[in-house]
Write a protein that holds these residues in place. Structure first.
Motif, PDB file in Angstrom:
ATOM      1  N   ARG A 274       0.819  -1.213   0.000  1.00 44.86           N
ATOM      2  CA  ARG A 274       0.000   0.000   0.000  1.00 44.86           C
ATOM      3  C   ARG A 274       0.856   1.267   0.000  1.00 44.86           C
ATOM      4  O   ARG A 274       0.400   2.322  -0.458  1.00 44.86           O
ATOM      5  CB  ARG A 274      -0.948  -0.025   1.193  1.00 44.86           C
ATOM      6  CG  ARG A 274      -2.056  -1.055   1.008  1.00 44.86           C
ATOM      7  CD  ARG A 274      -2.995  -1.141   2.198  1.00 44.86           C
ATOM      8  NE  ARG A 274      -4.098  -2.057   1.902  1.00 44.86           N
ATOM      9  CZ  ARG A 274      -4.990  -2.483   2.798  1.00 44.86           C
ATOM     10  NH1 ARG A 274      -4.896  -2.087   4.075  1.00 44.86           N
ATOM     11  NH2 ARG A 274      -5.949  -3.301   2.436  1.00 44.86           N
ATOM     12  N   LEU A 301      -4.794  -9.200  -1.741  1.00 45.68           N
ATOM     13  CA  LEU A 301      -4.708  -7.782  -2.098  1.00 45.68           C
ATOM     14  C   LEU A 301      -5.273  -7.501  -3.486  1.00 45.68           C
ATOM     15  O   LEU A 301      -5.746  -6.381  -3.754  1.00 45.68           O
ATOM     16  CB  LEU A 301      -3.254  -7.314  -2.015  1.00 45.68           C
ATOM     17  CG  LEU A 301      -2.736  -7.029  -0.598  1.00 45.68           C
ATOM     18  CD1 LEU A 301      -1.222  -6.898  -0.596  1.00 45.68           C
ATOM     19  CD2 LEU A 301      -3.393  -5.775  -0.031  1.00 45.68           C
ATOM     20  N   ASP A 305      -7.639  -4.509  -2.801  1.00 44.15           N
ATOM     21  CA  ASP A 305      -7.080  -3.242  -3.262  1.00 44.15           C
ATOM     22  C   ASP A 305      -7.031  -3.112  -4.782  1.00 44.15           C
ATOM     23  O   ASP A 305      -6.877  -2.003  -5.299  1.00 44.15           O
ATOM     24  CB  ASP A 305      -5.654  -3.073  -2.725  1.00 44.15           C
ATOM     25  CG  ASP A 305      -5.600  -2.904  -1.226  1.00 44.15           C
ATOM     26  OD1 ASP A 305      -6.406  -3.533  -0.518  1.00 44.15           O
ATOM     27  OD2 ASP A 305      -4.735  -2.146  -0.750  1.00 44.15           O
TER      28      ASP A 305
END
Length: 329
Positions: A274, A301, A305
């Protein structure tokens, strides 16, 4: 020991998951597994630490020495992973009879349903240290076949008879039992949904109770395994749209019962990706549980994300097969 009013996270976990139709419970080893699950809305009866339907049931009896260990491991090359909670005992405390020949055990007085307690249970003689893998029947024809096979290793002829007549299967260990009432699937047919058993003599690994990458110590074995509802696969392993609620729920389970070292690597990986920081190859973990945790985190992820250049670098440099699950895990 906690007082009567103290929180009991293990009991809370067990009761919540028994109440959840999305959860699956298994007992067994690679090559011989009994599995209980149920459909949403399927009629089910609840009792203390148990749930039973018309197709099967599970009951837990956890000794005070039970260690509860949650983990995640990558599964296959398609950005999937498996998560589970293992209820573990020391190998000595977990030991069952480990019979190696078919053995009549008498009426199954510990059956989950009272009406099944007059039926006779037979150990199949698979020699599994942690599980008595049995069938249960009141059918005179099947009892005759099983009595005739007693004292000998299970034969192909007996297996064919069991498939044809479909007795209850009962897999019992020191932390509980799974019972399957549903018919046995014919060879070459798909695995049915809901309660079922797998028996593959050619793949039997009697001491392999959990994935190699699970953070379970060398002196421990998994006696019962819980598979909570998964965020990217259904109970049959088919892909579904990512479910953030299910994902978050298991992360809370990991916070309580997961390995702290693997958890630290997971947290560091999330923070680095991140922040746009690539992997330092000299700092990648060496132990299998932590390597598996990083591999799973990178897969997760993608869902939480979305893709990014940093994530691409991590996924390229981190071994994609770290900690792959064994076939019956």
């Amino acid at each position: 020991m906690a007082g009567p009013d103290a929180a009991d996270p293990v009991a809370d976990l067990v009761e919540a998951q028994l109440a959840d139709a999305g959860a699956t419970w298994t007992i067994g080893v690679t090559g011989a597994v009994a599995e209980f699950s149920r459909r949403p809305g399927e009629p089910a009866a609840r009792g203390p630490r148990c749930v039973v339907t018309g197709r099967g049931g599970v009951r837990l009896e956890l000794p005070d020495t039970t260690e509860v260990i949650a983990y995640e491991v990558p599964s296959g090359p398609d950005n999937r992973w498996n998560h589970a909670v293992a209820f573990c005992l020391d190998a000595g405390a977990a030991r069952m009879a480990a019979r190696t020949v078919v053995t009549a055990l008498g009426p199954d007085e510990e059956a989950i349903r009272p009406r099944d307690r007059v039926a006779v249970r037979y150990d199949l003689g698979l020699g599994i240290p942690t599980v008595d893998a049995c069938v249960r029947t009141a059918d005179p024809a099947l009892r005759e076949a099983l009595d005739g096979a007693a004292g000998e290793p299970m034969s192909d002829e007996l297996v064919a008879t069991l498939v044809r007549l479909g007795p209850h299967r009962v897999f019992a260990g020191r932390c509980g039992r799974v019972e399957v009432f549903a018919p046995i699937a014919r060879p070459g047919t798909p695995t049915p949904d809901g309660p079922h058993t797998h028996l593959h003599a050619d793949r039997l690994r009697p001491t392999h109770t959990h994935p190699d990458a699970a953070p379970i110590g060398p002196d421990l074995v998994s006696c019962v395994t819980l598979h909570p509802a998964h965020p990217v696969t259904d109970a049959n392993g088919h892909a579904v749209d990512f479910d953030e609620t299910r994902h978050a729920a298991f992360q809370k389970v990991l916070d309580t019962f997961g390995d702290p070292v693997a958890g630290a690597h997971k947290a560091m990986t999330i923070a680095a990706v991140r922040a746009g920081v690539g992997p330092d190859l000299t700092m990648l973990p060496r132990d299998p549980a932590s390597r598996a945790a990083v591999a799973v985190t990178l897969r997760q992820l993608l869902h939480t994300d979305g893709p990014s250049p940093t994530l691409d670098v991590w996924r390229t440099r981190h071994p994609p097969d770290a900690g792959l699950l064994h076939p019956d895990g």
